[in-house]
Each structure stands twice: as structure tokens, then as C-alpha cells.
Design an enzyme around this catalytic site. Structure first.
Site, PDB file in Angstrom:
ATOM      1  N   SER A 143     -36.783 -35.425  53.477  1.00 34.42           N
ATOM      2  CA  SER A 143     -36.590 -34.097  54.365  1.00 34.42           C
ATOM      3  C   SER A 143     -35.899 -32.847  53.923  1.00 34.42           C
ATOM      4  O   SER A 143     -34.678 -33.486  53.160  1.00 34.42           O
ATOM      5  CB  SER A 143     -36.437 -34.484  55.884  1.00 34.42           C
ATOM      6  OG  SER A 143     -34.962 -35.354  55.920  1.00 34.42           O
ATOM      7  N   HIS A 145     -24.338 -37.563  55.894  1.00 34.60           N
ATOM      8  CA  HIS A 145     -23.944 -37.424  57.355  1.00 34.60           C
ATOM      9  C   HIS A 145     -22.954 -36.447  57.671  1.00 34.60           C
ATOM     10  O   HIS A 145     -22.558 -36.160  58.768  1.00 34.60           O
ATOM     11  CB  HIS A 145     -23.646 -38.778  57.943  1.00 34.60           C
ATOM     12  CG  HIS A 145     -24.934 -39.678  57.764  1.00 34.60           C
ATOM     13  ND1 HIS A 145     -25.046 -40.365  56.660  1.00 34.60           N
ATOM     14  CD2 HIS A 145     -25.983 -39.840  58.582  1.00 34.60           C
ATOM     15  CE1 HIS A 145     -26.116 -41.154  56.714  1.00 34.60           C
ATOM     16  NE2 HIS A 145     -26.794 -40.721  57.813  1.00 34.60           N
TER      17      HIS A 145
HETATM   18  N1  GLN Z   1     -38.144 -39.705  54.355  1.00 31.74           N
HETATM   19  C1  GLN Z   1     -37.248 -39.671  55.727  1.00 31.74           C
HETATM   20  C2  GLN Z   1     -36.255 -38.300  55.574  1.00 31.74           C
HETATM   21  O1  GLN Z   1     -35.889 -37.799  54.369  1.00 31.74           O
HETATM   22  C3  GLN Z   1     -36.300 -40.808  55.651  1.00 31.74           C
HETATM   23  C4  GLN Z   1     -35.514 -40.702  57.005  1.00 31.74           C
HETATM   24  C5  GLN Z   1     -34.849 -41.837  57.238  1.00 31.74           C
HETATM   25  O2  GLN Z   1     -34.567 -42.778  56.239  1.00 31.74           O
HETATM   26  N2  GLN Z   1     -34.159 -42.229  58.504  1.00 31.74           N
HETATM   27  O3  GLN Z   1     -35.905 -37.629  56.364  1.00 31.74           O
END
Ligand code: GLN
Ligand code: ZN
Length: 759
Positions: A437, A699
């Protein structure tokens, strides 16, 4: 029979506590206003339970953030760095929960961990060598008196000393042995104060007892409670266990001076056998956890009453049985009353927290009635369960039945594929990529909302996303990443999005469950057999590919994660549901491949979630089918198609062989905050899968410098062969801002380039 509720959801029917807390954090309301919202929730919760006729209602099950944190805070288990901030009591509490950055200093929050086998997270208390364990708070007593004022003589619930000692992180040289006496003393002081306040029952929550308990742990448990119970005086003590059975300590539990013993008959596979074999003392109450606190289906009264009959047949006097929830109702949504859109044909099969109260009291009445089979409540329940909208899809069932052993194996073997893929993809050493994402900016969310509300057409919705994808691709090209992604602008959530494209799923509007603090999730419900309605992500991936000559990774969520973050069916096993989902995602994988997408990532963020609490059950109960289910998803692709997977944590040191057996070609995972100890373990286990241990923490908005990234990568190179090392952030970028994302990725690409020059 009497009834008991272990704990009740505290976020509020319409998440009032979440919204009030968020306002409080932003300084928009004051402490008094937050407190008044909290009090209203507590009083409402008590009233609902007492109106439903529940005999044992909990006080102190409320929390502003987390109950484990509350207990640590109550006993002054607060690291010096938080005390030194010199904040008010409430501010200190929230600093522990959320971190603090302001005039008084800059301190990170305590670590958070999954609460046993649930998707709730607790804060991990930290104790320092010079921490003085001491009963300093009064929250439990205050809430008891508040309930009393509302006309309810509640039991006071608190995390038990054994579980607390086992969950605490000891940051100095002292161990739990060194702190045990202090906790015994202070919990005794707590019990004394309960007596002073006229409390009649206290509930010590001891879920840790359902794990594997060795002799040392057993000794500790017995020592703690022998001492504590000798000081109980008038207050009666309930030891409450949940999430499994207490097979290692059952004999000890029943020989100690408890007045009530709470056992889980839903998840505790051996609970009944323990009672049948070792008996249950006549002088104690048995709190029988038979209304499922984790799932949302209506209770099957026949099954439950059969269990109660078995218990009484084995010698437990029915006057000594209290019908209880299997765990706190924290893990289910509040009430069906907030579901306005869902058709009653579905709704009538569910029981959220509020509806479970009615189940408890109906069951108690039925259990007291020898002729219950003629009771209309019983008949209604059985009729309802026998008549459900068709959930079965013969084709899906057939397909699962015809899965062959070889369908679980991808050929050729890893090493051969690795060569083929290297030749085909022709990526540089230390290839760079992201987890999927990109920032979900306001315009992205707005586009989805407008489409959902019918305010824009499908074409407008798709065109907007395409524009975002094109921009995202050119941004990644500009940054110089090697394997690109489309950005996931179409997704609200990595599970709900897939659920919406699968038949067999239904969705709620308001069925929120607390995940941690103010964060709630709304798990979709698996209603029937699951299959793919049509291509899910092909449109987006295909379009992204058309925007560039570089490889673009397709992005899917894996079957184990989809299952673990849904409310599962109970009429078939979770293994069977997972296989159905795996076949659906397999179709999507093959569809992507057929459309020229030659790198496909299948996320398994929640793979570990349903790992059994007892190590001895890990493989036989779970990994032995969960890992093959993952392989089923990708075993059909060509050797040159590269399969990636991603996990959000590096807590798999203990299951590395299982992770390798997923047989992905590449795995990316969180490693930037951990001590990189995982790398040693990978090396020791001869991990074959190529790896991208996240080089920076997404994060936080912090931008890592090139030097710092090179430093991290150099450490990784010591343990991981160059040809297997990928360079990426540690998770998706959706919660980040655009400017820090770009700056961080530029540094990441630069670090990879410098590393190539060095090697
Ligand atoms: N592919 C998802 C993203 O990049 C993975 C999200 C996750 O690992 N929680 O948002
Ligand atoms: Zn992740």
C-alpha cells in the site's frame, strides 16, 4: 442456576469511548467529560446485565485503554522514564499506553502484544530492578462502589497475579521469582481493601493457566495462591480461566481454597474430562463457560444443556453450577440492535454481547427445568438452528474434496525456481520493493466513500483509482525502486476487501470489536461456502503493469489471514473454510498470472493468530493444515512466477521451519524494531526462502538516513546470503504521509545502491 459474565465490551454501543478518548487526546474535551462518557458506558453495561437477570456481574472490567495496563498501574509497575515526565496520573497512564511527546519529554509507548489467541492487544508491563511494587490505585474499588450506587453488587475483576507475573517484561537483572513476594503482599493488600469495601466476590483472571505449565510454573502458582487465599477473610475468590483447558494444573486448582473455579467448555477440549476424572469439590462453585465469548453465533441450547447434564451426572450438584460466558465478551460486538441493514434472516442467527445475556438467563432457566424439551424457548432455539438460509454450495464442497496431495506442492523445487526467476526477472542485487500500500490520502478515501454511497459512477471510481495508480507507478520509477506495486487504493481493509468479492461472506455496519486502545475492527462473517465471484484485483494489477516496463507485484491477502480476521462458521471446521478460501485465492493467483503479472504477493499478516496456546498442539492442531492451505494458493503457478509473502511481525523464530514450508520464493517481514535476533535463527535453520527483513519502521513518520539503512543492511548481510537479500520497509505505507514516504524510499534505494557498489 445462576449466571455470570466474565467481562463486557467497554468501547460503548456506538464506540463512544473511542470517540471521546480521541477528542481527549486532541485536547478537545477535558478529563471530566471523558470520565462522564466512561461512567455512562459502565452504568449502561451494568444495567443491561442486571435487567437480563445475570447473577454475577463484573466491575473493573472497564478500562480507558487496557486491563493489563490498569493492573500494572494499580500496583505501581511504571518504568522510571514515564514517572520522570512529571505528568498527572491520567496523563502518565496514557503515556504508557500511547507514548508521550511534548513539553515534558519524549517517550515511546510500552510494547503491545496479542492477548493469547485473540486479535485484542494488551500492553506489556515493564518492571525495573528498583520498581517498588505497591498498591497505589483505587480504580477497582471506585468502580465497585459506582456499581453499588447503580444498584448492583458486582464481583470485582482483575488480572490475576500469576498471569501478570508471566506477562511482565523484566528489564533488569531481577526475575519474576524476585518479585513474587512483593506481588503476593500487594495482592493481599488489594484483597484486604476489597474486604474493607464490603466486596463479596473477586474474580482473578488467570488465562495463562491454559498454556503449557511446567513444574516451576506450577510451584509458583501454588505458592502465590496458598498465600493469597490464606488472607482472603470474608471475600469469596473466583479463579477465572479461559481460552482453553487447565489440564496441567487442574488438581492444584481444585485443592486450593478457591470459592469458585471458572473453566472454559468452549475452547477447553479437555475441560469436561478433567471434571469427570478428577472430580469437582462440593464446596466450590463451578463457573461453566459455555456461551461462546469469541464468536457471534447463537448458542445451540441442546448441545449446551447436554453438557450441563453431563456435568451434573458426573457428580457436580446443580446448585453449584453457574452458567458463564467462555471468556470476556470483549471479543464480540456490542449488540445486534445497531445492525439496521442486515436482514433479519441472518441476524436472528447471531448473538452479540447483549444477546448473549439473554442466552445465559434462558439457559439457566431451562437447566432448572426437567421438562425443558417442551419449553418454547428451547423449541424456538432448535427450530431456528435447523432452518438456516442455504449456506452450502455443492460445487465448492466437491472442489475441496477433490484436492489431491500433489495440489499442496509447487514444482519444481525452490532451488530450481530460484534460478529460473533470477534469469527471467533480471533484478539487480539487493532488489528494492515495498509491501504494497501507498499513503491512503483523503482523496483516496473520499473516492471509495462516494462510490459506496452511489454518488459517483463505477467508471468515475475506476478512473480515479487508475489515475492514482499511474501516479504511484511514476513515483516509484522516479524513486528508482525495482519491483513496483499498484498502491492498493481500492482497499478499505486487507480482509474486508477480499470478503466483499467472495460469495459466502456477509458484512455488518456496526459490529465493532476492540483491537487495542481506541482501535476497533469490524470482522466480516463467513456465512456459507466461500468461492470467488469473479476476478478481484486483476483490473488494477493489469492497469499498473501497463504503466511501466518494470515488474509490478500483484497483491493478495492469504487464506489463513482472511479466515483469522473473520468470524468463522461453526458448522464446519476452520480448516475446511480456510481451504475454500484458499481455492478462491488460488483462482485469483492464476488469473493474475494469465494476465502477465509475474510477481504475486500473498500477505499472511495474521498467520500466527490462531496458533494454539499449547506448543504441543502447534502442528497437529494448526500448522499442519494452515501451511498447506497457503501452498494450495500458489502451487499452480509456473516456475518463473515469483511468489512473495509478507508478515507483520518477526515473531516466528519458533516456527521458522513452518514458514519455510510455505514455500514462497520471497518473504518480507517486520525486523526494524526487533533485535535482529531473527536473522541468527534464519541462518541456523538454513532458511531457503529469500528474505526482505524490513529496514525501517513505517509506524512512525521518522525518515531513516542512508547511513542508518546501510548499517541495518550490513548486519543483515552477515547472516543472509547476498543472493537472498531484499531491501524494503517493514510493512505497508498506507498510514504514512506522502512526503515522508517519498523521502524514506529515496534513502532506501540509495542505501541499496551503495551496498551494491560495496559488494
Ligand atoms: N499489502 C498490505 C499493505 O501493504 C499488507 C498489510 C499488512 O501487512 N498488514 O498494506
Ligand atoms: Zn505488515
Amino acid at each position: 442456576m445462576k449466571t455470570s459474565v466474565i467481562g463486557y465490551p467497554r468501547i460503548g454501543e456506538n464506540r463512544e469511548l473511542k470517540f471521546a478518548s480521541e477528542k481527549f487526546f486532541k485536547g478537545q474535551i477535558d478529563e471530566a467529560e471523558l470520565d462522564s462518557v466512561a461512567k455512562t458506558i459502565r452504568v449502561n453495561n451494568w444495567k443491561k446485565q442486571s435487567d437480563a437477570g445475570i447473577s454475577f456481574i463484573s466491575a473493573n472490567d472497564f478500562s480507558y485503554y487496557d486491563n493489563v495496563l490498569d493492573t500494572a498501574f494499580l500496583f505501581n509497575v511504571v518504568p522510571a522514564r514515564y514517572k520522570e515526565l512529571g505528568l498527572s496520573e491520567r496523563e502518565t497512564y496514557f503515556a504508557l499506553a500511547r507514548g508521550y511527546q511534548g513539553a515534558n519529554g519524549d517517550v515511546k509507548a510500552l510494547a503491545m502484544k496479542k492477548w493469547f489467541n485473540t486479535n485484542y492487544h494488551y500492553l506489556v508491563p515493564e518492571i525495573e530492578d528498583d520498581t517498588k511494587v505497591e498498591l497505589v490505585g483505587d480504580k477497582p474499588f471506585k468502580e465497585y462502589l459506582e456499581a453499588k450506587e447503580a444498584g448492583i453488587d458486582a464481583k470485582v475483576v482483575i488480572t490475576g497475579p500469576f498471569t501478570l507475573l508471566n506477562l511482565i517484561r523484566y528489564t533488569g537483572s531481577k526475575t519474576k521469582e524476585d518479585f513474587k513476594d512483593a506481588f503476593i503482599n500487594e495482592y493481599s493488600a488489594f484483597v484486604e481493601k476489597l474486604n474493607d469495601n464490603g466486596v463479596k466476590w473477586v474474580q482473578f483472571d488467570e488465562p495463562y493457566l491454559v498454556k503449557d505449565i511446567d513444574d516451576n510454573a506450577k510451584k509458583l502458582f501454588v505458592e502465590i495462591y496458598t498465600n493469597l487465599l490464606s488472607k482472603k477473610n470474608a471475600v469469596k475468590v473466583l479463579i477465572q480461566t479461559y481460552f482453553g483447558d487447565v489440564r496441567d494444573v487442574y488438581k492444584e486448582i481444585i485443592s486450593l481454597d478457591f470459592d469458585g473455579v471458572g473453566l472454559d467448555f468452549v475452547e477447553g477440549r479437555k475441560t469436561f474430562d478433567l471434571i469427570a476424572n478428577d472430580g469437582f469439590p462440593k464446596d466450590k462453585l463451578l463457573f461453566a463457560g459455555i456461551v461462546n465469548g469469541k464468536n457471534i453465533w447463537k448458542n445451540d441450547y441442546k448441545k449446551t444443556l447436554d453438557i450441563i447434564k453431563k456435568i451434573t451426572d458426573s457428580g457436580v450438584n446443580s446448585d453449584n453450577i453457574v452458567i458463564s460466558t467462555s471468556c470476556s465478551l470483549l471479543h464480540v460486538p456490542n449488540s445486534l440492535e445497531s445492525e439496521k441493514k442486515l436482514s433479519d434472516d441472518y441476524k436472528k442467527h447471531f448473538a452479540f454481547a447483549f444477546e448473549k445475556l439473554k442466552e445465559l438467563s434462558e439457559l439457566a432457566n431451562l437447566a432448572d427445568n426437567n421438562e425443558y424439551a417442551n419449553d418454547s424457548k428451547y423449541i424456538d432455539n432448535q427450530t431456528l438452528l435447523a432452518n438456516r438460509i442455504n449456506v452450502l454450495d455443492e460445487a465448492v464442497k466437491q472442489r475441496v474434496e477433490s484436492i489431491k496431495e500433489e495440489d499442496y506442492t509447487r514444482l519444481p523445487a525452490f532451488e530450481e525456481r530460484e534460478e529460473v526467476q533470477k534469469a527471467k526477472l533480471n533484478l539487480p542485487a539487493f532488489p528494492t520493493t515495498t509491501i504494497g500500500s501507498f499513503p491512503q490520502t483523503a482523496d483516496v478515501k473520499r473516492n471509495r466513500t462516494l462510490f459506496r454511497k452511489g454518488e459517483i459512477t463505477k467508471d468515475e471510481y475506476v478512473d480515479f483509482n487508475k489515475k492514482k495508480i499511474a501516479e504511484c507507478i511514476s513515483l516509484q520509477e522516479e524513486i528508482g525502486l525495482d519491483v513496483l506495486v499498484h498502491g492498493e487504493y481500492e482497499r478499505n481493509d486487507m480482509v474486508e476487501y477480499f470478503g466483499e468479492h467472495l460469495s459466502g461472506y456477509i458484512f455488518t455496519e456496526n459490529a465493532w470489536v476492540q483491537s487495542y486502545g481506541t482501535r476497533c475492527v469490524k470482522p466480516p462473517i463467513i456465512w456459507g461456502d466461500v468461492s470467488r465471484k469473479g476476478p478481484i484485483t486483476v483490473l488494477w494489477s493489469k492497469y499498473a503493469k501497463s504503466c511501466t516496463d518494470k515488474p509490478v507485484k500483484g497483491m493478495l491477502t492469504g487464506p489463513v489471514t482472511i479466515l483469522n480476521w473473520s468470524f468463522p462458521r461453526e458448522d464446519i471446521t476452520i480448516k475446511e473454510s480456510t481451504l475454500q478460501i484458499a481455492l478462491a485465492i488460488r483462482d485469483e493467483v492464476l488469473d493474475l498470472e494469465a494476465n502477465g503479472v509475474d510477481i504475486i504477493q500473498i500477505d499472511e499478516a495474521a498467520l500466527r493468530e490462531k496458533l494454539p496456546l499449547r506448543k504441543s498442539d502447534w502442528y497437529s492442531e494448526y500448522l499442519d493444515w494452515a501451511i498447506p492451505a497457503f501452498r494450495l494458493v500458489h502451487s499452480g503457478v509456473k516456475p518463473e512466477t515469483q511468489i512473495h509473502t509478507h508478515m507483520c511481525y518477526s515473531e516466528f523464530t519458533d516456527i521458522i521451519p513452518a514458514i519455510d514450508a510455505m514455500d514462497a520464493d520471497v518473504i518480507t517481514f517486520e525486523a526494524s524494531r526487533s533485535d535482529l535476533q531473527i536473522l541468527d535463527s534464519l541462518k541456523e535453520c538454513n532458511f531457503k526462502t529469500e528474505v526482505g527483513p524490513g529496514v525501517y519502521d513505517i509506524h512512525s513518520p521518522r525518515i531513516p538516513s542512508v547511513e542508518e539503512l546501510i548499517g541495518a543492511l550490513k548486519k543483515m548481510r552477515e547472516k543472509i546470503e547476498d543472493k537472498k537479500l531484499w531491501v524494503n520497509p517493514d510493512c505497508g505505507l498506507k498510514t504514512r504521509g506522502e512526503s515522508e514516504t517519498k523521502a524514506s524510499l529515496i534513502n532506501l534505494v540509495e542505501a541499496a545502491k551503495e551496498l551494491r557498489a560495496l559488494s
